[in-house]
Design an enzyme around this catalytic site. Structure first.
Site, short mmCIF file in Angstrom:
data_model
loop_
_atom_site.label_atom_id
_atom_site.label_comp_id
_atom_site.label_asym_id
_atom_site.label_seq_id
_atom_site.Cartn_x
_atom_site.Cartn_y
_atom_site.Cartn_z
N SER A 234 0.85 -1.19 0.00
CA SER A 234 0.00 0.00 0.00
C SER A 234 0.89 1.24 0.00
O SER A 234 2.12 1.13 0.08
CB SER A 234 -0.89 0.00 1.24
OG SER A 234 -0.10 0.30 2.37
N LYS A 235 0.25 2.38 -0.07
CA LYS A 235 0.95 3.67 -0.08
C LYS A 235 1.99 3.78 1.04
O LYS A 235 3.02 4.43 0.89
CB LYS A 235 -0.07 4.81 0.09
CG LYS A 235 -0.72 5.19 -1.22
CD LYS A 235 -0.04 6.43 -1.80
CE LYS A 235 -0.19 6.53 -3.29
NZ LYS A 235 1.05 6.53 -4.02
N ARG A 236 1.65 3.16 2.16
CA ARG A 236 2.54 3.18 3.31
C ARG A 236 3.95 2.70 2.96
O ARG A 236 4.93 3.12 3.53
CB ARG A 236 1.99 2.21 4.36
CG ARG A 236 1.58 2.83 5.64
CD ARG A 236 0.91 1.88 6.60
NE ARG A 236 0.50 0.58 6.10
CZ ARG A 236 1.14 -0.55 6.36
NH1 ARG A 236 2.24 -0.54 7.07
NH2 ARG A 236 0.68 -1.70 5.91
N GLY A 238 5.39 3.03 0.09
CA GLY A 238 6.02 3.83 -0.96
C GLY A 238 5.09 3.92 -2.15
O GLY A 238 3.88 3.74 -2.02
N GLU A 244 4.51 6.81 -10.89
CA GLU A 244 5.52 7.26 -9.92
C GLU A 244 6.86 6.57 -10.19
O GLU A 244 7.91 7.18 -10.03
CB GLU A 244 5.06 6.95 -8.49
CG GLU A 244 3.91 7.83 -8.03
CD GLU A 244 3.37 7.40 -6.67
OE1 GLU A 244 3.90 7.85 -5.65
OE2 GLU A 244 2.40 6.59 -6.64
#
Ligand code: GLU
Length: 471
Positions: A234-236, A238, A244
């Site tokens: 998840s975003k956590r 990276g 991106e």
């Protein structure tokens, strides 16, 4: 049987690395089997679907080097088809309009959760004469729903736990499980290869396939991608969107390779570790198999991706690397309003960093001193126990040597020869202050390369600046 796979992303967000990985597996499998691979945009959720996400997905997949066969299918253009099948099931009494309100259903859900039951709705009004509302499947199945997953083996589900699940909001608004079943049949998909998070949808889809008299595709549910702490990526952890990574200076071939072996690996080829993991697209197509997909989650190891990206960078020709990397430098130069000397050879600067580079985006910070005067602390000029006078005299010697070289002699080899002839027993005494004066960095390529690229005048001027710092 000719294999046909599909990727069916919902355009409700930017292209996620998980989606990209699933697409790669679908692509590799179909190509390996000499079959077809198609792209279907699942955009029936009008509130959440957006054109910009669809574009991002398409651009990202193309950038990765994934080609699909034929035109892209969009579910939003197939509403008439779904309606036809929804009507068929209603006419056959296999589905019904549910009269219960959202609040009633929510109350039911909460009380089931309270009783530690899995939430489902078994409707007490299946025979209502209503002609509108949520359309539900009359789930009369009592036998276990079984299927053999290519990766997870035999799976079995209790049909009672599904209740009378919904399949459309109305005749023209099918829900995911219904549209997917209709499309997989009409598009003659033979293999449904998708993320493990869809296992729980599969029994519903099987019941719908049976009700519609459709063939059942072969299912293969891929292991999840995990972050370094082994929880779902998840975003956590990276970046999760492909863009991106693209903007972050990764090469598409490296990402393709990296994601292709996220949860899949080749039998031991006897190659050295590391080398074993570098595969061209053609090699991957040749060797891909569903049997070698693992069940356990696959860790997205960014250190490995960085290493692999570096390997791909090193295999580029100078010209190609320079073409790919120049935009990163150009953006940095314009953001920092730096005027570039016209005679500076960008390709040489970029190639100089090629042996160490992990990502193209690292170039500006690594090469900035070629474009502007370096800023550094005078203490950095110091080699071992040298005092300021010694450093100064070392820099003056370097300056004299450089002054004696004519323009044609500014090649790396010649500079190296002349300077090494003049260097004492500890070469660092001459070369360290020289290199720092030129680059302003603790670590950089050697001084001969830098002088060769910077040219005689600019190099002398940097030595003079360093000498002035020492007074
Ligand atoms: N639209 C679904 C998703 O994005 C597709 C799932 C499937 O492959 O069936 O998750």
């Amino acid at each position: 049987m000719r294999v046909k796979t599909r990727m069916a992303p919902s355009p409700t967000g930017f292209l996620h690395v998980g989606t990209a990985r699933t697409t790669i597996f679908n692509f590799l499998y179909s190509r390996h089997m000499g079959g077809e691979f198609v792209l279907r945009i699942e955009d029936t959720d009008i509130e959440r679907s957006e054109k910009r996400f669809e574009e991002d997905i398409i651009v990202g997949l193309k950038w990765l080097g994934i080609e699909w066969d034929g035109e892209i299918t969009r579910q939003s253009e197939r509403i008439d088809t779904y309606e036809k099948y929804i009507r068929k099931l209603l006419d056959e009494g296999k589905t019904f309009y549910c009269p219960h309100s959202g609040e009633e259903l929510e109350r039911e859900r909460k009380s089931q959760l309270w009783d530690k039951e899995s939430p489902r709705h078994v409707c007490d009004a299946r025979d209502s004469k209503l002609k509108s509302g949520l359309i539900r499947f009359k789930n009369n199945t009592s036998e276990k729903i079984k299927f053999s997953d290519e990766i997870r083996g035999e799976l079995s589900f209790d049909p009672q736990l599904l209740g009378d699940f919904s399949l459309a909001k109305d005749l023209r608004t099918p829900l995911y499980n219904f549209a997917v079943v209709v499309d997989d049949q009409e598009m003659e998909i033979t293999h449904v290869i998708r993320g493990e998070d869809h296992i729980s949808n599969t029994p519903k889809q099987i019941l719908l396939e049976d009700a519609l008299g459709f063939a059942r595709p072969i299912f293969a549910h891929l292991p999840l991608i995990l972050g370094s702490d082994k929880s779902k990526l998840s975003k956590r952890h990276g970046a999760t969107s492909l863009t991106e990574y693209k903007n972050g200076g990764y090469l598409p071939e490296a990402l393709f390779n990296f994601m292709a072996i996220l949860g899949w690996h080749l039998p031991d080829t006897g190659k050295a570790e590391g080398e074993q993991e570098i595969f061209s697209k053609e090699e991957l197509i040749k060797n891909f198999s569903l049997e070698r997909v693992q069940k356990a989650g696959a860790i997205f190891d960014i250190t490995k991706l960085d290493w692999m990206n570096g390997e791909y960078i090193r295999h580029k020709s100078s010209k190609e690397l320079s073409r790919l990397a120049t935009p990163y430098l150009a953006t940095w130069l314009s953001d920092n309003q730096v005027d570039v000397r016209h005679d500076l050879d960008l390709e040489k600067i970029i190639t100089l960093e090629q042996p160490r580079l992990k990502k193209l985006s690292e170039l500006p910070e690594k090469t900035d001193y070629f474009f502007k005067e370096p800023e550094y602390d005078v203490a950095l000029l110091k080699w071992k126990q040298m005092n300021n006078n010694q450093i100064k005299s070392s820099l003056e010697t370097a300056k004299e040597i450089l002054q004696s070289v004519d323009e044609n002699g500014m090649t790396k080899e010649n500079l190296e020869k002349i300077f090494l002839e003049k260097a004492g027993k500890d070469r660092g005494e001459l070369l360290w202050p020289l290199r720092v004066a030129l680059s302003g960095k603790k670590a950089s390529p050697g001084p001969f390369d830098i002088m060769h690229i910077l040219g005689k005048n600019a190099s002398i001027s940097r030595l003079e600046t360093a000498i002035d710092k020492l007074v």
